[in-house]
Write an enzyme that holds these catalytic residues in place. Structure first.
Site, PDB file in Angstrom:
ATOM      1  N   SER A   1      30.880 -16.315 -17.826  1.00 28.08           N
ATOM      2  CA  SER A   1      29.922 -17.021 -17.517  1.00 28.08           C
ATOM      3  C   SER A   1      30.329 -18.625 -17.570  1.00 28.08           C
ATOM      4  O   SER A   1      31.332 -18.923 -16.643  1.00 28.08           O
ATOM      5  CB  SER A   1      28.619 -17.181 -18.470  1.00 28.08           C
ATOM      6  OG  SER A   1      27.714 -17.971 -17.912  1.00 28.08           O
TER       7      SER A   1
ATOM      8  N   ASP B   1      22.212 -10.062 -11.238  1.00 30.68           N
ATOM      9  CA  ASP B   1      22.193 -11.366 -12.436  1.00 30.68           C
ATOM     10  C   ASP B   1      21.532 -12.503 -11.888  1.00 30.68           C
ATOM     11  O   ASP B   1      21.367 -12.994 -10.899  1.00 30.68           O
ATOM     12  CB  ASP B   1      23.659 -11.634 -12.031  1.00 30.68           C
ATOM     13  CG  ASP B   1      24.343 -12.737 -13.272  1.00 30.68           C
ATOM     14  OD1 ASP B   1      23.219 -13.628 -13.579  1.00 30.68           O
ATOM     15  OD2 ASP B   1      25.315 -12.866 -13.545  1.00 30.68           O
TER      16      ASP B   1
ATOM     17  N   HIS C   1      23.325 -10.537 -16.029  1.00 28.78           N
ATOM     18  CA  HIS C   1      23.960 -11.411 -16.713  1.00 28.78           C
ATOM     19  C   HIS C   1      24.639 -11.316 -18.039  1.00 28.78           C
ATOM     20  O   HIS C   1      25.697 -11.376 -18.407  1.00 28.78           O
ATOM     21  CB  HIS C   1      23.447 -12.828 -16.774  1.00 28.78           C
ATOM     22  CG  HIS C   1      24.307 -13.830 -17.002  1.00 28.78           C
ATOM     23  ND1 HIS C   1      25.386 -14.276 -15.938  1.00 28.78           N
ATOM     24  CD2 HIS C   1      24.576 -14.711 -18.030  1.00 28.78           C
ATOM     25  CE1 HIS C   1      25.991 -15.411 -16.551  1.00 28.78           C
ATOM     26  NE2 HIS C   1      25.658 -15.736 -17.826  1.00 28.78           N
TER      27      HIS C   1
END
Length: 285
Positions: free
Chosen positions: A169, A233, A262
């Site tokens: 991320s 996501d 995610h």
């Protein structure tokens, strides 16, 4: 988003540093502490998990961990952790974590990563996270990974070809920045973002006040790159992973996990299977 909220977020005129801090960094309450122990004229530290951590160490786990502080070029003290699980490990993973976790939250995953891939793991907390000093910012996060890189190289004598850079991320931002400047054994980008404004406004345009311009650095990466992204996501859209993959000159076959979001990519068996294949057969010899 209301017009009032838009201007509150971006301020006027737009300031990339403030934008980056608002959209990307959410330090949790620290889930650990460094307990100082005097050893002659030097001070060593013991990694202590608080009740906020998701798990607690066994005595064997504690023996595998070394923690210390290292300075950054921006005068912050960075909390670092070395998980030495594999005495015969060829690779060490330099891991840059997501925006709402710290070393305590991530430590159990680091043990899983080390055990499954037969690698050691080195990680750090961004400025303002955990017991690292300073405040989180885009400039700091680049100096943070530089400090971690230098500590890993000098303290443990690990060569670049034996280092795998892994970013998750927001952690893909410093990972891509470092990988664009150094050739390493390999790079893993999980749920990467192309840029800050592209995530926030769902646009493919580069704005002059944008932050985290990873999409412009990716073409400079010369190491093998594995991109992993969940197709569902809702935080960083799947299109970002696809765009990053298409810009990587040395990308290997990506892993698009159907139905994954995610935060649950690691729960899929194909995630671990793909990592093992990448580490064992697709990296630089």
């Amino acid at each position: 988003m209301k017009i009032r909220d838009f201007f509150c977020l971006f301020c006027w005129p737009p300031c990339p540093t403030r934008i980056a801090a608002k959209i990307a960094f959410h330090p949790p309450d620290p889930s650990y502490s460094f307990l100082p122990v005097k050893s002659g004229s030097t001070t060593k530290y013991i990694f202590h998990l608080t009740k906020k951590a998701d798990w607690q160490f066994t005595d064997k786990d504690k023996d595998s961990i070394e923690v210390f502080f290292t300075p950054t070029s921006r005068s912050n003290k960075l909390a670092c952790m070395f998980v030495n699980c594999c005495t015969n490990a060829r690779y060490c993973i330099l891991f840059s974590h997501c925006n709402a976790a710290d070393l305590g939250h991530m430590s159990s995953f680091y043990f899983d990563l080390a055990t499954n891939l037969n690698c050691n793991v080195f990680s750090y907390d961004y400025s303002g996270y955990g017991v690292s000093t300073g405040r989180p910012s885009e400039k700091n996060v680049y100096s943070d990974i530089d400090a971690a890189w230098n500590a890993l190289r000098k303290r443990y004598g690990i060569s670049p070809e034996n280092i795998i850079l892994y970013g998750r991320s927001i952690g893909t931002v410093p990972t891509i920045d470092l990988a664009s400047r150094y050739k390493v054994g390999g790079v893993i980008l999980q749920s990467p973002l192309t840029s800050g404004i592209r995530v926030l406004l769902n646009t493919k345009k580069t704005w002059f006040f944008d932050a985290f311009l990873s999409i412009e650095k990716v073409p400079k990466i010369t190491s093998p790159v594995l991109v992993i992204h969940g197709t569902e996501d809702k935080v960083v859209d799947f299109s970002h992973g696809l765009a990053i993959y298409e810009k990587c000159p040395n990308a290997v076959e990506p892993l698009w996990i159907e139905g994954a979001g995610h935060h649950d990519v690691e729960l899929y068996s194909k995630y671990w299977e793909r990592l093992k294949q990448f580490v064992r057969s697709e990296l630089i010899n």
